[in-house]
Scaffold this motif. Sequence first.
Motif, short mmCIF file in Angstrom:
data_model
loop_
_atom_site.label_atom_id
_atom_site.label_comp_id
_atom_site.label_asym_id
_atom_site.label_seq_id
_atom_site.Cartn_x
_atom_site.Cartn_y
_atom_site.Cartn_z
N UNK A 140 -7.90 71.00 30.40
CA UNK A 140 -8.70 72.03 29.73
C UNK A 140 -9.48 72.89 30.72
N UNK A 141 -9.81 72.34 31.88
CA UNK A 141 -10.69 73.07 32.80
C UNK A 141 -10.01 74.31 33.38
N UNK A 142 -8.66 74.31 33.44
CA UNK A 142 -7.97 75.51 33.90
C UNK A 142 -8.20 76.67 32.93
N UNK A 143 -8.15 76.37 31.63
CA UNK A 143 -8.43 77.40 30.63
C UNK A 143 -9.90 77.80 30.66
N UNK A 144 -10.75 76.83 30.95
CA UNK A 144 -12.18 77.13 31.03
C UNK A 144 -12.47 78.15 32.13
N UNK A 145 -11.79 78.01 33.27
CA UNK A 145 -11.96 78.97 34.36
C UNK A 145 -11.48 80.35 33.94
N UNK A 153 -20.81 84.25 29.37
CA UNK A 153 -21.89 83.90 28.45
C UNK A 153 -21.42 82.87 27.43
N UNK A 154 -20.20 83.03 26.94
CA UNK A 154 -19.66 82.04 26.00
C UNK A 154 -19.52 80.68 26.66
N UNK A 155 -19.15 80.67 27.95
CA UNK A 155 -18.96 79.41 28.66
C UNK A 155 -20.26 78.63 28.80
N UNK A 156 -21.39 79.32 28.72
CA UNK A 156 -22.68 78.63 28.81
C UNK A 156 -22.90 77.69 27.65
N UNK A 157 -22.14 77.86 26.56
CA UNK A 157 -22.30 77.03 25.36
C UNK A 157 -21.09 76.15 25.10
N UNK A 158 -20.16 76.05 26.08
CA UNK A 158 -18.94 75.29 25.89
C UNK A 158 -18.77 74.30 27.02
N UNK A 159 -18.44 73.06 26.69
CA UNK A 159 -18.18 72.03 27.70
C UNK A 159 -16.82 72.30 28.33
N UNK A 160 -16.69 72.21 29.67
CA UNK A 160 -15.42 72.56 30.33
C UNK A 160 -14.21 71.77 29.87
N UNK A 161 -14.40 70.58 29.32
CA UNK A 161 -13.23 69.81 28.85
C UNK A 161 -13.05 69.88 27.34
N UNK A 162 -13.80 70.77 26.68
CA UNK A 162 -13.67 70.91 25.22
C UNK A 162 -12.57 71.92 24.93
N UNK A 163 -11.33 71.44 24.95
CA UNK A 163 -10.18 72.33 24.82
C UNK A 163 -10.21 73.13 23.53
N UNK A 166 -12.65 76.09 23.79
CA UNK A 166 -12.17 77.06 24.78
C UNK A 166 -11.03 77.87 24.19
N UNK A 167 -10.10 77.17 23.55
CA UNK A 167 -8.95 77.86 22.94
C UNK A 167 -9.42 78.81 21.85
N UNK A 168 -10.40 78.40 21.07
CA UNK A 168 -10.89 79.27 20.00
C UNK A 168 -11.52 80.54 20.57
#
Length: 320
Positions: A140-145, A153-163, A166-168
Motif C-alpha cells: 500500500x505504501x507505494x500508492x501512498x507515495x 493534505x489528504x495524506x495527513x489523515x490517512x495511514x500509509x498502509x491503509x490501502x 488510499x485507493x478511495x
Amino acid sequence: MEQTPLKPLIVLTGATAVGKSTLAVILAEKFCGEIVSADSRQVYTGMDIATAKPSPEDLRRVPHHLIDIVPPDSEFTLPDFQRLASSAIEDIQQRGNLPFLVGGTMLYINAMCEGWEVPHVAPDLEYRRKLEEEVAEHGAEALFLELQQLDPEACAHIIPNNARRIIRALEVYRSTGRKFSEVHGKRGASYRILKLGLTLEREALYQRADERIEEMFRRGLVEETRRLLETGYAPSSPAMTGLGYGQVGAYLRGEMSLDEAKNRMRFATHRYIRQQHTWFRRDPAIIWLDATESNYASQAEAAIENFLREWNFLSGSNVL
C-alpha cells in the motif's frame, strides 16, 4: 434571536491500547451515557480479537453503537460512518442520555466534530481492481507515495498502509479531477463538544500494545483469522488488510513464521501509534489525561461535570 444551544457530545480518544474503552464504560455509567464507536475496524462482524472490541461484560454494562454492523468484505465509507453515527447520537440524545464518541480513528472523529461534507462519488470498480492489484504486488505504501504527490493534505489523515482509504482518495481524484482534500467542505459541529484524550508516555504505550498483541494470540487470533479466510473472505477484503489479520493471514499462507507475523504486527502497531500522536497534536481542544495517574478517571468526571454545568446554564436544562 437567541438560538438553542447545541446538545452535548463527549469525545474520548487516544492511541491504540491506551485504555479508552475501559474509561469510556466508567464515564458512561456515571453520566447515563451510551457509547458510539469511532473505530474503523470494530464495525466488522466476526472480527473480535485484533480489533480489540469491548468485552461482553462491557457491552452488557453500557449500550454500544456501530459495533458488528457490516461483514468483512463490505465497503464501509466515511459517509456511511457519518450517517450512522449521527443517527445513533441523535437517538441517544432524544432519549435523554449522554452520547460518548469513543475511538482512535481520527478521520471519523474529525469528520463528526467538524461536520465534514464528503462527496458521494460512485466506485470505479475497474480502476479500483487495478489499484488493488498494485497493492498486492508492491504494498500500500507505494500508492501512498503516489497520493502524496497529488494530495499531501489528504495524506495527513490517512495511514500509509491503509490501502482502502488510499485507493478511495485516488478514485475520487480520478473521477472528479479534484483533490480529495478539496472536494469535501466543513459545515461546522452539530454538537457542543468536550474532547478528552487518554495518554501514556510513548515507550510505556508500546509495551502495553505489545502485551495486548501477545494476549490476542493467546485468545485465538490465528484461529479467528483462519476461520475468516475459510469462510471466503479474501485477504484483500477491506477488513482483512487491517492490523493483525494481514500479518496472520501471511503466516497462514506460509509466507512467514508465526514469530515474524508477531514482530510485523508489533512494528505496524507502533507505527500506527506514532501516526495517531501526529494527528492528536493538531487538535489543541483535546484535554489530555495521564493514564499513569491514579485519579485520571476522576479528572475526566470533573471535566464532564463542569462541561455539563456550563451547558445547563446556557440551555436552561439539567442533565446532571
